[in-house]
Design a protein around this motif. Structure first.
Motif, PDB file in Angstrom:
ATOM      1  N   SER A   3       0.338  -0.949   0.548  1.00  0.00           N
ATOM      2  CA  SER A   3       0.112  -0.308  -0.106  1.00  0.00           C
ATOM      3  C   SER A   3       0.905   0.941   0.083  1.00  0.00           C
ATOM      4  N   TYR A   4       1.455   1.379   0.931  1.00  0.00           N
ATOM      5  CA  TYR A   4       2.401   2.388   0.695  1.00  0.00           C
ATOM      6  C   TYR A   4       3.117   2.750  -1.017  1.00  0.00           C
ATOM      7  N   GLU A   5       3.635   1.356  -1.570  1.00  0.00           N
ATOM      8  CA  GLU A   5       4.209   2.025  -2.891  1.00  0.00           C
ATOM      9  C   GLU A   5       3.461   2.157  -3.685  1.00  0.00           C
ATOM     10  N   LEU A   6       1.652   1.712  -3.353  1.00  0.00           N
ATOM     11  CA  LEU A   6       0.874   1.597  -4.184  1.00  0.00           C
ATOM     12  C   LEU A   6       0.015   3.047  -4.390  1.00  0.00           C
ATOM     13  N   ALA A   7      -0.021   3.549  -2.950  1.00  0.00           N
ATOM     14  CA  ALA A   7      -0.799   5.142  -2.680  1.00  0.00           C
ATOM     15  C   ALA A   7      -0.280   5.515  -1.527  1.00  0.00           C
ATOM     16  N   GLY A   8       0.493   5.281  -1.483  1.00  0.00           N
ATOM     17  CA  GLY A   8       1.633   6.629   0.092  1.00  0.00           C
ATOM     18  C   GLY A   8       1.114   6.454   0.602  1.00  0.00           C
ATOM     19  N   ALA A   9       0.474   5.040   1.664  1.00  0.00           N
ATOM     20  CA  ALA A   9      -0.410   5.404   2.832  1.00  0.00           C
ATOM     21  C   ALA A   9       0.340   4.290   3.489  1.00  0.00           C
ATOM     22  N   ARG A  10       0.504   4.494   4.683  1.00  0.00           N
ATOM     23  CA  ARG A  10       1.562   3.494   5.500  1.00  0.00           C
ATOM     24  C   ARG A  10       0.219   2.511   6.290  1.00  0.00           C
ATOM     25  N   ASN A  11      -0.594   3.212   7.104  1.00  0.00           N
ATOM     26  CA  ASN A  11      -1.835   2.490   7.113  1.00  0.00           C
ATOM     27  C   ASN A  11      -2.359   1.375   5.965  1.00  0.00           C
ATOM     28  N   MET A  12      -2.644   0.179   6.394  1.00  0.00           N
ATOM     29  CA  MET A  12      -3.073  -0.209   5.145  1.00  0.00           C
ATOM     30  C   MET A  12      -4.790  -0.502   4.795  1.00  0.00           C
ATOM     31  N   VAL A  13      -5.480  -0.321   6.085  1.00  0.00           N
ATOM     32  CA  VAL A  13      -6.499  -0.323   6.118  1.00  0.00           C
ATOM     33  C   VAL A  13      -7.064   0.988   5.964  1.00  0.00           C
ATOM     34  N   ASN A  14      -6.420   2.174   5.867  1.00  0.00           N
ATOM     35  CA  ASN A  14      -7.015   3.367   4.845  1.00  0.00           C
ATOM     36  C   ASN A  14      -6.256   3.459   3.694  1.00  0.00           C
ATOM     37  N   ALA A  15      -5.856   3.248   3.468  1.00  0.00           N
ATOM     38  CA  ALA A  15      -5.419   3.243   1.820  1.00  0.00           C
ATOM     39  C   ALA A  15      -6.492   2.245   1.249  1.00  0.00           C
ATOM     40  N   ILE A  16      -6.854   0.845   1.578  1.00  0.00           N
ATOM     41  CA  ILE A  16      -8.023   0.276   1.206  1.00  0.00           C
ATOM     42  C   ILE A  16      -9.305   1.407   1.102  1.00  0.00           C
ATOM     43  N   LEU A  17     -10.012   1.846   2.446  1.00  0.00           N
ATOM     44  CA  LEU A  17     -11.109   2.814   1.901  1.00  0.00           C
ATOM     45  C   LEU A  17     -10.890   4.165   1.634  1.00  0.00           C
TER      46      LEU A  17
END
Length: 788
Positions: free
Chosen positions: A738-752
């Motif tokens: 998720s960090y490489e794909l969306a720049g988010a360290r929190n996987m759940v937040n990246a999904i939402l």
């Protein structure tokens, strides 16, 4: 160009409402008249090509992945129907301009429905793809329903429309099943390819089911016995509709279907007896029933049933390719003749109704001198239908007698005894046909004029209303004196398309005005003599209709069947519609347990592999016991407050599971949601009575407990099975980046927020709309407006 012609009615239907609204000074029918006229002229231009034995094929990709293309095919058979659809359509539109008042009628609806039907009929006869054919087939039923129910304020119009839709759509579904069986056998949706593979179809195990289903669709659409009962009730439609749909076009769709698939099923004993037998029974029953009708349109409806039966019988006899091409030529010739004289008669009856205000023959009579042109047109149409010279019906009726006599001399399928009945039944039905034709002419126009019973002053119809029936009456006479022109340009190519093994040579010579003193001519003379006597002495013997049981007939069975089904389903609905959400949830959960759980047990789908499970700690066991205890408390408590607190305990314990499993963000979300939910529950249930005050059955809720346990156990089994039977790599591996794909360290937040961003946004939108609704209702309540 060919596709534009076929789609022209649909395209123009989009413009009709605008023409009706913005050009109200001109009758909308004048604009609509352009459509069938252009199509008819185009079809006429195809005559030289088709007469030379050529065909026109086109294909347009629609759903190529499924093999469904908008393929069209024009040959001699389709051209006959195309000319009838467009030619009669143009005359009907012209007739409707003077019949339908632009001040009192919703003409935009009328002509939109009419154009939809016209386009659907053209699609049926010119489609080479069976799926596209079925689509247009059902569209004819829908358009017919709309046209029959045009005067929807009338109860009988709604009843007739519903009846026609139920019967024809039932047949349409059967047709779809039969066509799909053919496609399974041949692995193609193309009618031409199916016909080309007819030798491989005959011995297939699906041959007979496909035949029966296709014939069921054809018989329902063409009002064959016992499915004919919808046609008389469809006469509630305006007369232009009756003249177009129920005499010339829609009822001929089944005829087309039988003729089109004769190369596939023709020669089979089942096809011969079903088509021939159904046709001759329909011919006899329709002609016999027409005599007892007092309404002129009802009389014409049963006469249409009778004539369609005659054509169907000829198609059955003509399917014996080793016999002769005469029956098939006779069927096609009478198809054209029937469209001319029956279209003329329907328009004439419409004129009588329009000018006198009634169609009841008991209130009519003596109109010969008042409406001489209408009387002349009626004589031409009726005498042609009765099979008298010098009208085209005489020629096709003679060919019909030739066909049944020829079939009776053959030992067809080793059933020679029964085939001998064909000439007897045909001759008897022709006598009844003669009688109702005389009723139509003489009871309406002869005798004493009854001005007292007429609802308004009677006079001859305006010329605009007479033009269309006059053209059709002229064709009735022209076809009699020049039959070989029709035979050479239309009948021979059409016969060759249906029976490719029968050459067209010699077909033309069969259509002659005079064949000498043949058996057929003697049969016609016998029909005229006996029919005339029966008409003269009609009051002496018509009492036999009174002996027919009123409750033992197809209409009664249909009506009682509908009422019975309505009552049965009403009882079933009232039995389970208890207005209790608990009961509805109980139905859903029981269905879920029985279907899903039953299938898992029956197919042995349950699987459990504990090897991949992690260790279970004592804290988790304690939390599970707390959840179970809280769930049991929800079931047993009589206090709403206690039940809400127990539900809250379950939610908070689940949050503790997230903490143990090292998902603090989910735990925080769960705690917030659970807290808000409990608060809302308490707010909603504060004013409701305690559970003990409601009407509860005494004792332990065994059923609810069993269902609850069943759902819980089943869901657990499904989860364990899904975990132990993974067919693919888990999707979690994708979200780990998720960090490489969306720049988010929190996987759940990246999904939402990122991967399911639109989903989350729409959920927020739904909640916003719900909140605005609640806010609005609260404001209305505070302002004293309790009722919205």
């Amino acid at each position: 160009m060919f596709y534009f012609i076929l789609l022209f009615p649909f395209l123009f239907a989009l413009v009709v409402p605008l023409l009706y609204k913005y050009i109200s000074r001109i009758h909308t029918g004048w604009f609509v008249l352009v459509v069938p006229t252009v199509i008819f002229i185009y079809m006429i231009n195809l005559l030289p090509v088709i007469a030379d034995g050529d065909a026109i094929a086109n294909s347009l990709a629609w759903i190529p992945s499924l093999g469904i293309n908008y393929s069209t095919y024009a040959d001699g058979l389709t051209l006959i129907f195309g000319l009838i659809i467009s030619g009669i359509g143009a005359l009907v539109v012209l007739y409707s301009i003077y019949y339908m008042s632009k001040q009192r009628e919703a003409l935009h609806n009328f002509y939109v429905y009419l154009l939809l039907f016209m386009g659907a009929m053209l699609g049926v006869v010119f489609s080479d793809n069976i799926i596209v054919l079925y689509m247009f087939w059902e569209l004819t039923s829908v358009a017919s329903f709309l046209l029959i129910a045009y005067w929807y304020q009338r109860k009988q119009s709604r009843y007739g429309a519903q009846k026609s839709l139920i019967i024809t759509v039932f047949g349409g579904l059967a047709l779809l099943a039969g066509l799909l069986l053919l496609s399974i056998i041949t692995n193609t949706f193309s009618i031409r390819e199916i016909i080309a593979a007819n030798e491989s179809i005959v011995g297939h195990e699906l041959f007979l089911p496909a035949m029966l289903l296709i014939l069921l669709g054809a018989f329902t659409k063409s009002a064959q016995f016992p499915f004919h009962i919808w046609l008389p009730d469809a006469m509630e439609a305006p007369t232009p509709i009756s003249a177009y749909l129920h005499s010339a076009t829609m009822v001929k769709a089944g005829i087309y279907l039988v003729a089109r698939f004769t190369p596939v099923f023709g020669g089979a004993i089942e096809w011969f007896w079903l088509v021939t037998g159904t046709g001759i029974i329909t011919l006899l029953w329709g002609s016999f029933s027409a005599i007892r009708q007092n309404d002129l349109k009802a009389l014409l409806a049963f006469s249409t049933i009778s004539q369609l039966g005659m054509i169907m019988c000829l198609l059955g006899i003509g399917s014996i390719t080793s016999y002769s091409a005469i029956p098939m030529v006779a069927a096609l010739f009478h198809l054209m003749n029937h469209s001319t004289f029956k279209g003329c008669l329907f328009m004439v009856v419409g004129i009588v109704d329009h000018e006198t205000g009634t169609r009841d023959v008991r209130r009519l009579g003596g109109l010969m001198s008042i409406m001489p042109i209408t009387f002349t047109l009626t004589v031409i149409g009726s005498f042609s239908m009765a099979g008298l010279p010098p009208f085209n019906g005489f020629l096709s009726k003679e060919m019909f007698f030739t066909s049944v006599l020829g079939a009776a001399k053959l030992n067809i399928f080793h059933l020679k005894t029964w085939v001998v009945l064909l000439p007897i039944l045909a001759w008897t039905a022709s006598i009844f046909t003669f009688v109702y034709c005389m009723i139509l002419v003489f009871k309406t126009f002869a005798g004493r004029y009854k001005p007292i019973k007429a609802e308004k002053e009677v006079h001859e119809a305006p010329w605009g209303m007479l033009i269309s029936p006059m053209i059709l009456a002229s064709l009735v006479i022209l076809f009699f004196f020049f039959p070989n022109i029709v035979s050479k340009n239309l009948l021979q190519p059409a016969t060759a398309a249906i029976l490719p093994g029968i050459p067209g040579v010699g077909i033309e010579s069969n259509i002659k005005i005079w064949h000498g003193w043949t058996t057929e001519l003697l049969m016609t003379i016998g029909v005229a003599v006996l029919g005339g006597l029966l008409f003269i002495f009609l009051p002496k013997w018509s009492g036999i209709y009174g002996y027919l049981p009123e409750r033992i007939n197809l209409n009664y069975i249909y009506d009682r069947g509908l009422v019975g089904m309505e009552r049965l389903f009403a009882r079933i609905t009232n039995a389970y519609m208890s207005e209790s959400i608990r009961d509805y949830l109980l139905y859903i959960f029981v269905f879920f347990v029985v279907t899903i759980g039953g299938s898992m047990v029956a197919f042995g789908n349950f699987a459990y592999d504990p090897s991949s499970n992690g260790p279970i700690s004592a804290y988790e066991i304690v939390l599970v016991l707390v959840v179970i205890s809280a769930a049991v408390l929800v079931l047993l408590t009589k206090s709403r407050l206690t039940a809400i607190i127990a539900v809250g305990v379950i939610g908070f314990v689940v949050a503790m599971f997230f903490v143990i499993l090292r998902a603090p963000d989910l735990a925080l979300t769960q705690l917030v949601v659970e807290t808000v939910m409990i608060a809302l529950f308490l707010l909603c249930f504060y004013h409701l009575p305690e559970l003990g005050q409601e009407a509860e059955k005494p004792g332990f809720p065994v059923v609810k407990t069993v269902v609850s346990l069943g759902v819980g156990i089943l869901v657990t089994m499904i989860a364990l099975t899904a975990q132990s039977s993974s067919l693919h790599n888990p999707i979690s591996a994708f979200f780990e980046n998720s960090y490489e794909l969306a720049g988010a360290r929190n996987m759940v937040n990246a999904i939402l927020v990122d991967f399911r961003g639109f989903d989350t946004m729409l959920e927020i939108l739904v909640l916003t709309i719900a909140g605005l609704g609640v806010y609005t209702l609260i404001n209305l309540r505070l302002n004293g407006r309790d009722k919205v």
